[in-house]
Each structure stands twice: as C-alpha cells, then as structure tokens.
Design a protein around this motif. Structure first.
Motif, PDB file in Angstrom:
ATOM      1  N   ASP A  91       7.619 -11.524  -9.782  1.00  0.00           N
ATOM      2  CA  ASP A  91       6.164 -11.532  -9.825  1.00  0.00           C
ATOM      3  C   ASP A  91       5.659 -11.380  -8.406  1.00  0.00           C
ATOM      4  OD1 ASP A  91       3.508 -11.808 -10.491  1.00  0.00           O
ATOM      5  OD2 ASP A  91       3.607 -13.973 -10.805  1.00  0.00           O
ATOM      6  N   ASP A  92       4.903 -10.317  -8.148  1.00  0.00           N
ATOM      7  CA  ASP A  92       4.410 -10.078  -6.795  1.00  0.00           C
ATOM      8  C   ASP A  92       3.154 -10.873  -6.478  1.00  0.00           C
ATOM      9  OD1 ASP A  92       2.489  -8.740  -8.248  1.00  0.00           O
ATOM     10  OD2 ASP A  92       2.817  -6.793  -7.311  1.00  0.00           O
ATOM     11  N   GLY A  93       2.653 -11.628  -7.439  1.00  0.00           N
ATOM     12  CA  GLY A  93       1.460 -12.439  -7.218  1.00  0.00           C
ATOM     13  C   GLY A  93       0.174 -11.685  -7.471  1.00  0.00           C
ATOM     14  N   CYS A  94       0.275 -10.390  -7.719  1.00  0.00           N
ATOM     15  CA  CYS A  94      -0.914  -9.570  -7.962  1.00  0.00           C
ATOM     16  C   CYS A  94      -0.894  -8.967  -9.354  1.00  0.00           C
ATOM     17  CB  CYS A  94      -1.011  -8.464  -6.908  1.00  0.00           C
ATOM     18  SG  CYS A  94      -1.323  -9.099  -5.249  1.00  0.00           S
ATOM     19  N   GLY A  95      -0.181  -9.585 -10.264  1.00  0.00           N
ATOM     20  CA  GLY A  95      -0.157  -9.129 -11.650  1.00  0.00           C
ATOM     21  C   GLY A  95       0.772  -7.958 -11.902  1.00  0.00           C
ATOM     22  N   ASN A  96       1.613  -7.626 -10.934  1.00  0.00           N
ATOM     23  CA  ASN A  96       2.557  -6.517 -11.077  1.00  0.00           C
ATOM     24  C   ASN A  96       1.864  -5.239 -11.536  1.00  0.00           C
ATOM     25  OD1 ASN A  96       4.661  -8.145 -10.273  1.00  0.00           O
ATOM     26  ND2 ASN A  96       5.266  -8.666 -12.350  1.00  0.00           N
ATOM     27  N   LEU A  97       0.683  -4.951 -10.974  1.00  0.00           N
ATOM     28  CA  LEU A  97      -0.042  -3.735 -11.340  1.00  0.00           C
ATOM     29  C   LEU A  97       0.658  -2.479 -10.832  1.00  0.00           C
ATOM     30  CD1 LEU A  97      -3.704  -4.906 -10.613  1.00  0.00           C
ATOM     31  CD2 LEU A  97      -2.560  -4.733 -12.835  1.00  0.00           C
ATOM     32  N   LEU A  98       1.376  -2.620  -9.730  1.00  0.00           N
ATOM     33  CA  LEU A  98       2.082  -1.486  -9.137  1.00  0.00           C
ATOM     34  C   LEU A  98       3.573  -1.793  -9.066  1.00  0.00           C
ATOM     35  CD1 LEU A  98      -0.244  -0.827  -6.057  1.00  0.00           C
ATOM     36  CD2 LEU A  98      -0.176   0.484  -8.178  1.00  0.00           C
ATOM     37  N   SER A  99       4.375  -0.779  -9.358  1.00  0.00           N
ATOM     38  CA  SER A  99       5.812  -0.958  -9.178  1.00  0.00           C
ATOM     39  C   SER A  99       6.120  -0.858  -7.688  1.00  0.00           C
ATOM     40  CB  SER A  99       6.578   0.110  -9.956  1.00  0.00           C
ATOM     41  OG  SER A  99       6.350   1.380  -9.382  1.00  0.00           O
ATOM     42  N   SER A 100       7.319  -1.230  -7.313  1.00  0.00           N
ATOM     43  CA  SER A 100       7.674  -1.179  -5.898  1.00  0.00           C
ATOM     44  C   SER A 100       7.663   0.247  -5.371  1.00  0.00           C
ATOM     45  CB  SER A 100       9.047  -1.822  -5.676  1.00  0.00           C
ATOM     46  OG  SER A 100      10.029  -1.150  -6.437  1.00  0.00           O
ATOM     47  N   SER A 101       8.048   1.214  -6.198  1.00  0.00           N
ATOM     48  CA  SER A 101       8.020   2.611  -5.732  1.00  0.00           C
ATOM     49  C   SER A 101       6.578   3.107  -5.591  1.00  0.00           C
ATOM     50  CB  SER A 101       8.812   3.512  -6.682  1.00  0.00           C
ATOM     51  OG  SER A 101       8.243   3.501  -7.967  1.00  0.00           O
ATOM     52  N   GLU A 102       5.673   2.659  -6.473  1.00  0.00           N
ATOM     53  CA  GLU A 102       4.265   3.052  -6.345  1.00  0.00           C
ATOM     54  C   GLU A 102       3.653   2.450  -5.071  1.00  0.00           C
ATOM     55  OE1 GLU A 102       2.774   3.582 -10.952  1.00  0.00           O
ATOM     56  OE2 GLU A 102       2.955   1.550 -10.138  1.00  0.00           O
ATOM     57  N   ARG A 104       5.316   1.658  -2.361  1.00  0.00           N
ATOM     58  CA  ARG A 104       5.929   2.357  -1.241  1.00  0.00           C
ATOM     59  C   ARG A 104       5.260   3.710  -0.999  1.00  0.00           C
ATOM     60  NH1 ARG A 104      10.654   0.891  -2.436  1.00  0.00           N
ATOM     61  NH2 ARG A 104      11.035   2.476  -4.000  1.00  0.00           N
ATOM     62  N   GLN A 105       4.987   4.461  -2.082  1.00  0.00           N
ATOM     63  CA  GLN A 105       4.325   5.765  -1.955  1.00  0.00           C
ATOM     64  C   GLN A 105       2.910   5.602  -1.404  1.00  0.00           C
ATOM     65  OE1 GLN A 105       5.387   8.893  -2.244  1.00  0.00           O
ATOM     66  NE2 GLN A 105       7.434   8.035  -2.539  1.00  0.00           N
ATOM     67  N   ALA A 106       2.183   4.581  -1.855  1.00  0.00           N
ATOM     68  CA  ALA A 106       0.821   4.353  -1.355  1.00  0.00           C
ATOM     69  C   ALA A 106       0.848   4.011   0.131  1.00  0.00           C
ATOM     70  CB  ALA A 106       0.151   3.235  -2.154  1.00  0.00           C
ATOM     71  N   ILE A 107       1.809   3.227   0.562  1.00  0.00           N
ATOM     72  CA  ILE A 107       1.908   2.865   1.973  1.00  0.00           C
ATOM     73  C   ILE A 107       2.228   4.100   2.815  1.00  0.00           C
ATOM     74  CG2 ILE A 107       3.310   1.569   3.648  1.00  0.00           C
ATOM     75  CD1 ILE A 107       3.477  -0.661   1.491  1.00  0.00           C
ATOM     76  N   ILE A 108       3.131   4.937   2.332  1.00  0.00           N
ATOM     77  CA  ILE A 108       3.480   6.162   3.060  1.00  0.00           C
ATOM     78  C   ILE A 108       2.271   7.079   3.190  1.00  0.00           C
ATOM     79  CG2 ILE A 108       4.846   8.285   2.901  1.00  0.00           C
ATOM     80  CD1 ILE A 108       7.086   6.522   1.650  1.00  0.00           C
ATOM     81  N   ARG A 109       1.481   7.174   2.130  1.00  0.00           N
ATOM     82  CA  ARG A 109       0.292   8.053   2.130  1.00  0.00           C
ATOM     83  C   ARG A 109      -0.923   7.393   2.787  1.00  0.00           C
ATOM     84  NH1 ARG A 109       1.349   9.458  -4.064  1.00  0.00           N
ATOM     85  NH2 ARG A 109       2.989  11.010  -3.760  1.00  0.00           N
ATOM     86  N   ARG A 110      -0.754   6.151   3.248  1.00  0.00           N
ATOM     87  CA  ARG A 110      -1.833   5.385   3.876  1.00  0.00           C
ATOM     88  C   ARG A 110      -3.001   5.185   2.912  1.00  0.00           C
ATOM     89  NH1 ARG A 110      -1.566   4.498   9.233  1.00  0.00           N
ATOM     90  NH2 ARG A 110      -3.808   4.599   9.478  1.00  0.00           N
ATOM     91  N   GLU A 111      -2.658   4.861   1.660  1.00  0.00           N
ATOM     92  CA  GLU A 111      -3.662   4.594   0.621  1.00  0.00           C
ATOM     93  C   GLU A 111      -3.702   3.097   0.342  1.00  0.00           C
ATOM     94  OE1 GLU A 111      -2.244   6.734  -2.741  1.00  0.00           O
ATOM     95  OE2 GLU A 111      -2.831   8.694  -1.961  1.00  0.00           O
ATOM     96  N   VAL A 112      -4.829   2.653  -0.189  1.00  0.00           N
ATOM     97  CA  VAL A 112      -4.976   1.270  -0.630  1.00  0.00           C
ATOM     98  C   VAL A 112      -5.301   1.324  -2.109  1.00  0.00           C
ATOM     99  CG1 VAL A 112      -6.288  -0.861  -0.378  1.00  0.00           C
ATOM    100  CG2 VAL A 112      -5.765   0.515   1.636  1.00  0.00           C
ATOM    101  N   ARG A 113      -4.504   0.585  -2.906  1.00  0.00           N
ATOM    102  CA  ARG A 113      -4.702   0.587  -4.361  1.00  0.00           C
ATOM    103  C   ARG A 113      -4.786  -0.837  -4.870  1.00  0.00           C
ATOM    104  NH1 ARG A 113      -0.257   4.445  -6.819  1.00  0.00           N
ATOM    105  NH2 ARG A 113      -1.330   3.790  -8.706  1.00  0.00           N
ATOM    106  N   SER A 114      -5.440  -0.992  -6.019  1.00  0.00           N
ATOM    107  CA  SER A 114      -5.520  -2.320  -6.650  1.00  0.00           C
ATOM    108  C   SER A 114      -4.115  -2.811  -6.948  1.00  0.00           C
ATOM    109  CB  SER A 114      -6.309  -2.250  -7.949  1.00  0.00           C
ATOM    110  OG  SER A 114      -7.648  -1.936  -7.698  1.00  0.00           O
ATOM    111  N   GLY A 115      -3.889  -4.085  -6.681  1.00  0.00           N
ATOM    112  CA  GLY A 115      -2.578  -4.676  -6.918  1.00  0.00           C
ATOM    113  C   GLY A 115      -1.751  -4.802  -5.651  1.00  0.00           C
ATOM    114  N   MET A 116      -2.258  -4.287  -4.533  1.00  0.00           N
ATOM    115  CA  MET A 116      -1.545  -4.432  -3.265  1.00  0.00           C
ATOM    116  C   MET A 116      -1.941  -5.761  -2.623  1.00  0.00           C
ATOM    117  SD  MET A 116      -1.869  -0.563  -1.714  1.00  0.00           S
ATOM    118  CE  MET A 116      -0.721  -0.756  -0.370  1.00  0.00           C
TER     119      MET A 116
END
Length: 162
Positions: A91-102, A104-116
């Motif tokens: 449990d990542d504490g944020c409701g597991n809205l994003l998988s670890s690969s999602e 990782r991809q958002a961090i690489i693209r410098r994006e911010v998404r719900s669940g981070m």
C-alpha cells in the motif's frame, strides 16, 4: 621348521572366511518419541535397537542396484481456473491509484498525477520554490524559467489531489 610354520599360516589364512569389505552392520535406534538414529556402536538402553546390513556396491560390479519405485501419480480433478487471490499487497498510502511503472513513467516525463506522493513529486519536478500549509493541506509552488506558476495540492495523507 620355519617353512612349515609359514605354510601353516598360509593354510589358515586360506581357510578363514574372507570378510566382504563393502558390507557393514549398522544399528537403527528408535527412542520413545519416535526419533530414529543410526550408529555403528549400538543403541542406548532406553532405545529399541534393530540391526541392519548395509552394502555399498562398487560401481560397475555388474549387479543391478534396485532404485526407489516411483509412486503412481494420481490425477487431480480439474477445476475451473479462478482469478488469483492476492494475499499481500503493498500500500503506497495514496490508494494505489498508480502502479510503480506508471509512477516511474510520470517521473521520467516530469508529470504530476493523482496518486503520487510528495516524494514522487519532488523526484519529478525537484524541490519546490515555496511550500505553504493551509487548513492542514500542503501545497507545493513551482515557478519555471518562463515565469509560469504551478501549484500542487496534497490531501491529508500527503498524496496529490486533483
């Protein structure tokens, strides 16, 4: 006389039975709890003793050595496959809205998404220019080189809220 003595010793050696060096006696000792030990020196008085002959066949002796007989496999009744049951899940504490690969991809693209988490946002965008807290809510303020502002709001659990 000495030759007769040697002849007598040779005759005695030939008449004495030759002991098979590949066989030995081993004692199987079983105690009251059912624990089994093997020894060459005999068992303790409170243990039940069984004598076993052990043979170590030499390789290539030409004698077939019996192996363990494999048990026949019993057919298990086929059942319909069911969805796997997840016993433990991180449990990542944020409701597991994003998988670890999602993430990782958002961090690489410098994006911010719900669940981070706030740590994920800092990995993606770096340290914020300013941090504010209002009514228990955390906000990160970023300003890019062109002067554009970006505001990231977090909920009570420290997760991005959009």
């Amino acid at each position: 006389m000495r030759g007769l003595h040697i002849a007598a010793l040779c005759a005695a050696a030939l008449l004495h039975p030759i002991q098979d060096s590949s066989a030995t006696s081993v004692f199987r000792c079983e105690d009251a709890n059912g624990q089994i030990t093997f020894t060459r020196h005999g068992c303790a008085p409170e243990q039940t003793q069984y004598r076993q002959e052990v043979r170590n066949h030499s390789p290539g002796s030409g004698k077939p050595i019996p192996l363990a007989v494999p048990r026949a496999r019993t057919a298990t009744p086929t059942t319909r496959s069911r969805a796997p049951v997840i016993v433990g899940e991180q449990d990542d504490g944020c409701g597991n809205l994003l998988s670890s690969s999602e993430k990782r991809q958002a961090i690489i693209r410098r994006e911010v998404r719900s669940g981070m988490s706030s740590a994920d946002v800092e990995s993606s965008l770096g340290k914020p220019d300013r941090i504010t807290r209002q009514n228990g809510r955390l906000r990160y303020h970023y300003r890019d080189k062109r002067g554009d502002n970006q505001l990231i709001s977090f909920d009570e659990a420290g997760c991005v809220k959009k």
